[in-house]
Motif scaffolding. Structure first.
Motif, PDB file in Angstrom:
ATOM      1  N   PRO A 147      -5.966  -4.946  -0.645  1.00  0.00           N
ATOM      2  CA  PRO A 147      -7.368  -4.654  -0.985  1.00  0.00           C
ATOM      3  C   PRO A 147      -7.865  -3.373  -0.305  1.00  0.00           C
ATOM      4  O   PRO A 147      -7.672  -3.179   0.883  1.00  0.00           O
ATOM      5  CB  PRO A 147      -8.126  -5.881  -0.461  1.00  0.00           C
ATOM      6  CG  PRO A 147      -7.099  -6.966  -0.444  1.00  0.00           C
ATOM      7  CD  PRO A 147      -5.796  -6.283  -0.109  1.00  0.00           C
ATOM      8  N   GLY A 148      -8.443  -2.484  -1.095  1.00  0.00           N
ATOM      9  CA  GLY A 148      -9.003  -1.235  -0.579  1.00  0.00           C
ATOM     10  C   GLY A 148      -7.973  -0.157  -0.253  1.00  0.00           C
ATOM     11  O   GLY A 148      -8.341   0.925   0.178  1.00  0.00           O
ATOM     12  N   SER A 180       0.884  -1.167   0.000  1.00  0.00           N
ATOM     13  CA  SER A 180       0.000   0.000   0.000  1.00  0.00           C
ATOM     14  C   SER A 180       0.919   1.213   0.000  1.00  0.00           C
ATOM     15  O   SER A 180       2.102   1.109   0.299  1.00  0.00           O
ATOM     16  CB  SER A 180      -0.922  -0.002   1.224  1.00  0.00           C
ATOM     17  OG  SER A 180      -0.167   0.071   2.410  1.00  0.00           O
TER      18      SER A 180
END
Length: 94
Positions: free
Chosen positions: A49-50, A32
């Motif tokens: 994810p996200g 990330s």
């Protein structure tokens, strides 16, 4: 229909990871924030994810594997499929 030009985000939220020139990483990477590749990655690269994530493969950098990241800027070499849900930029040297 209006022609809407999008801008590459200057940076994603979070920290920046650098794979420097002369470095080879073998294996899959999940991250990330920002990932800048000046060296070589042999494996898939994906965003958490996200997560807000920006991948830059700079001139001289290379990836051999699949890429799944929201925002991607490619100036180097990629041998594999690229899936970018928000923004994909290919520069002249890509």
């Amino acid at each position: 229909m209006r022609n809407k030009q999008t801008q590459m985000p200057a940076a994603a939220k979070g920290s920046t990871t650098l794979i420097s020139a002369g470095t080879t990483v073998s294996g899959d990477i999940t991250f990330s924030g920002n990932l800048n590749i000046e060296g070589r990655v042999i494996g898939s690269i994906s965003a958490e994810p996200g997560a807000s994530a920006l991948l830059r493969v700079v001139a001289g950098g290379s990836v051999e594997g699949e890429i799944r990241v929201p925002s991607t800027s490619i100036s180097g070499s990629v041998k594999g499929n690229i899936y970018s849900s928000e923004h994909l930029e290919l520069t002249k040297g890509a």
